[in-house]
Design a protein around this motif. Structure first.
Motif, PDB file in Angstrom:
ATOM      1  N   GLY A 332       0.828  -1.199   0.000  1.00 37.25           N
ATOM      2  CA  GLY A 332       0.000   0.000   0.000  1.00 37.25           C
ATOM      3  C   GLY A 332       0.857   1.242   0.000  1.00 37.25           C
ATOM      4  N   SER A 333       0.227   2.406  -0.147  1.00 37.47           N
ATOM      5  CA  SER A 333       0.962   3.665  -0.232  1.00 37.47           C
ATOM      6  C   SER A 333       1.456   4.144   1.121  1.00 37.47           C
ATOM      7  N   GLY A 334       0.807   3.688   2.207  1.00 38.45           N
ATOM      8  CA  GLY A 334       1.188   4.137   3.537  1.00 38.45           C
ATOM      9  C   GLY A 334       0.543   5.431   3.949  1.00 38.45           C
ATOM     10  N   GLY A 335      -0.379   5.958   3.157  1.00 41.27           N
ATOM     11  CA  GLY A 335      -1.038   7.220   3.472  1.00 41.27           C
ATOM     12  C   GLY A 335      -2.126   7.061   4.512  1.00 41.27           C
ATOM     13  N   PRO A 336      -2.768   8.177   4.900  1.00 40.99           N
ATOM     14  CA  PRO A 336      -3.796   8.134   5.948  1.00 40.99           C
ATOM     15  C   PRO A 336      -4.974   7.223   5.629  1.00 40.99           C
ATOM     16  N   GLY A 337      -5.336   7.085   4.349  1.00 38.96           N
ATOM     17  CA  GLY A 337      -6.490   6.258   4.011  1.00 38.96           C
ATOM     18  C   GLY A 337      -6.128   4.939   3.366  1.00 38.96           C
ATOM     19  N   SER A 338      -4.932   4.437   3.632  1.00 37.82           N
ATOM     20  CA  SER A 338      -4.446   3.252   2.925  1.00 37.82           C
ATOM     21  C   SER A 338      -4.688   1.940   3.653  1.00 37.82           C
ATOM     22  N   GLY A 339      -5.250   1.967   4.859  1.00 36.40           N
ATOM     23  CA  GLY A 339      -5.444   0.743   5.628  1.00 36.40           C
ATOM     24  C   GLY A 339      -4.278   0.400   6.528  1.00 36.40           C
ATOM     25  N   LEU A 340      -3.250   1.247   6.579  1.00 36.87           N
ATOM     26  CA  LEU A 340      -2.052   0.952   7.355  1.00 36.87           C
ATOM     27  C   LEU A 340      -2.338   0.860   8.848  1.00 36.87           C
ATOM     28  N   SER A 341      -3.185   1.728   9.372  1.00 30.41           N
ATOM     29  CA  SER A 341      -3.443   1.739  10.815  1.00 30.41           C
ATOM     30  C   SER A 341      -3.984   0.402  11.296  1.00 30.41           C
ATOM     31  N   LEU A 342      -4.910  -0.183  10.545  1.00 29.27           N
ATOM     32  CA  LEU A 342      -5.478  -1.475  10.932  1.00 29.27           C
ATOM     33  C   LEU A 342      -4.415  -2.572  10.879  1.00 29.27           C
ATOM     34  N   VAL A 343      -3.540  -2.517   9.879  1.00 26.07           N
ATOM     35  CA  VAL A 343      -2.478  -3.515   9.764  1.00 26.07           C
ATOM     36  C   VAL A 343      -1.549  -3.452  10.970  1.00 26.07           C
ATOM     37  N   LEU A 344      -1.155  -2.260  11.366  1.00 25.81           N
ATOM     38  CA  LEU A 344      -0.242  -2.121  12.494  1.00 25.81           C
ATOM     39  C   LEU A 344      -0.896  -2.553  13.805  1.00 25.81           C
TER      40      LEU A 344
END
Length: 533
Positions: A332-344
């Protein structure tokens, strides 16, 4: 490669993506263009962000041109505050647009040119909502000149959108005394803020499009507005690809706006989408999920042609998984809306169960590296996380992991999911959008927004090597059966030919242009004919 390409010229219109940005949708566009070498492409990307510097992908020889247009800041904002003349028809156009946003039957009277009337001097029911908005948008497009190659949106500066929004709000509330459709309060300040944002978005309608046989629009509201403006000015057929997850989403920068302004923006984007469905010659949804969304929002079934995502199996041949330590990949792009928060959040629980596990974040863009680093630091996972820019070779994208966590952003197409499946990796996916129909029974789906369920599924596969390898092999077989690039290019090649090819020559009868000379009737036949003087 076909050495003699046909006359069909295609404008591939995107919103700040291909060929200037490497992301999921950019990869899909690259696959499409490189697979259709018998057409000539003119690439145009329209964005409200900064102007891209240079293409991120090498351009094939059959790409005639590549151009990026950044809408930028409204240069006439100061002049508008000082006042100025309003173009002819601007008041009616703004009123129609704002009334259409609310889907209301009130507004201008039926003698407004271009709209059918109903009893009592009001517009008929079928002109409410989308038809009213479309007419207003069409008239606003007509205010902007279409000459040259630069965006000339000066007439939009005097468009009275704030006044039209306040009037539409007042009429809607007056026509709905029972409050069946609840609208938040819209103050004068809110109306001016919303008008400024709408005026900026409408600048896309003034973007001049190249002289082509077909416009293929891929993306969101901004490129679709440019496509609609071009269609109404030139009559060029429009093919619309519905590729992004069709969910109501709010951009991070809009969180500080009032509820009234957010309502205006949300309804504006929905109305632009419905107008695009009505104006497109054909709509190509990327999945059954997108197909259903289009039907629910006014698309005609006869115009829908579903074309699933596809990748080149040669670019994702599959490789033996690494055996040293447990590893997870997220792309993913790592941006605010990329789903990164849930992954972490989920990975925090994974490392609690399997402390040696490593998370690889693949494809983090330079613009989002700082945000990504902040999120990692907040969770305290610094030593267990590896950041990777998007690899130039697709073979390296998923081979560093044993399990792929597919947690897309709200606007991401299922392209990365297909890539992971083709790579032969076991996938744990969040059940949003088309993930379920794409993955089928070859992976594990977990509910959206539940990091604990995501962590449990990932941990289970890391502890069961035989099962994850079986799922990876099944996922690759499914991708080979349903999601290959040749299926995509074959389908779009047929759509391009149908929409962009010139019409067949009209049938005609052979007629003599020079009359036969008059001769004396032979003596042997003279008695059979009657001579005329």
């Amino acid at each position: 490669m076909n050495p003699t390409p046909p006359h069909e010229r295609i404008c591939l219109l995107t919103g700040g993506g291909y060929p200037y940005r490497r992301d999921a949708l950019g990869g899909w566009c690259r696959t499409l263009v490189e697979g259709l070498r018998r057409f000539r492409f003119e690439l145009l990307t329209v964005t409200d962000r900064e102007q891209p510097s240079a293409p991120a992908y090498p351009l094939p020889l059959h790409v005639v041109s590549a151009r990026a247009v950044a809408l930028g800041r409204d240069p006439n904002r100061a002049d508008r505050r000082r006042g100025g003349s309003t173009p002819d028809g601007a008041d009616e156009a703004a009123a129609l647009l704002c009334q259409g946003l609310l889907g209301d039957g009130q507004g201008p009277r039926a003698d407004t040119p271009g709209l059918p009337s109903g009893p009592g001097g009001r517009l008929s029911a079928d002109t409410s909502g989308t038809a009213r908005f479309t007419e207003g948008l069409r008239r606003i497009t007509g205010l902007c000149p279409a000459d040259g190659t630069e965006v000339d949106a000066e007439p939009l500066a005097a468009l009275p959108l704030a006044e039209a929004l306040l009037e539409a709000w007042r009429q809607h509330q007056a026509g709905d005394p029972d409050g069946r459709t609840t609208l938040p309060r819209l103050s004068v300040r809110d109306a001016r803020t919303a008008a400024t944002l709408l005026r900026h978005a409408l600048r896309a309608t003034a973007v001049p499009l190249p002289d082509v046989d077909l416009v293929h629009c891929v993306g969101g509201t901004t490129p679709l507005l440019a496509a609609l403006g071009g269609r109404w000015r030139t009559g060029t057929p429009l093919l619309l690809t519905e590729a992004r997850a069709a969910v109501i989403r709010q951009r991070p920068a809009e969180e500080r706006l009032s509820a009234g302004v957010r309502t205006v923006l949300r309804r504006f984007r929905a109305a632009v989408t419905r107008t695009g469905y009505a104006e497109a010659a054909l709509i190509a949804p990327l999945s059954a999920y997108h197909h259903g969304w289009a039907l629910d929002h006014g698309a005609q079934p006869a115009r829908l042609v579903q074309v699933p995502a596809g990748v080149d199996p040669r670019e994702y041949p599959g490789a033996a998984e690494p055996a040293e330590t447990p590893t997870v990949v997220w792309a993913g792009s790592g941006g605010p809306g990329s789903g990164l928060s849930l992954v972490l959040e989920a990975f925090t629980e994974v490392t609690a169960a399997l402390p040696a596990t490593v998370l690889h974040l693949v494809g983090v863009t330079e613009a989002h590296e700082e945000h990504c680093a902040e999120q990692i630091e907040r969770t305290g996972l610094g030593r267990a996380v590896r950041l990777h820019p998007l690899p130039a070779d697709p073979r390296d994208r998923y081979t560093v992991g044993q399990v792929v966590a597919h947690v897309p952003g709200p606007a991401d197409p299922p392209y990365r999911l297909v890539e992971a499946m083709m790579s032969g990796r076991a996938v744990v996916g969040v059940d949003v959008g088309p993930a379920g129909e794409t993955l089928g029974d070859t992976g594990i789906l977990v509910p959206a927004g539940d990091p604990s369920e995501l962590a449990i599924a990932i941990t289970g596969l890391l502890r069961a090597p035989a099962r994850r390898r079986a799922l990876g092999e099944a996922a690759r077989r499914r991708a080979l059966d349903h999601f290959t690039v040749d299926r995509v290019t074959r389908s779009y090649g047929a759509l391009y030919t149908d929409l962009a090819a010139p019409p067949p020559a009209p049938a005609f009868e052979l007629a003599l242009t020079v009359p036969a000379p008059r001769t004396t009737t032979p003596a042997t036949l003279r008695w059979l004919t009657r001579e005329t003087s």
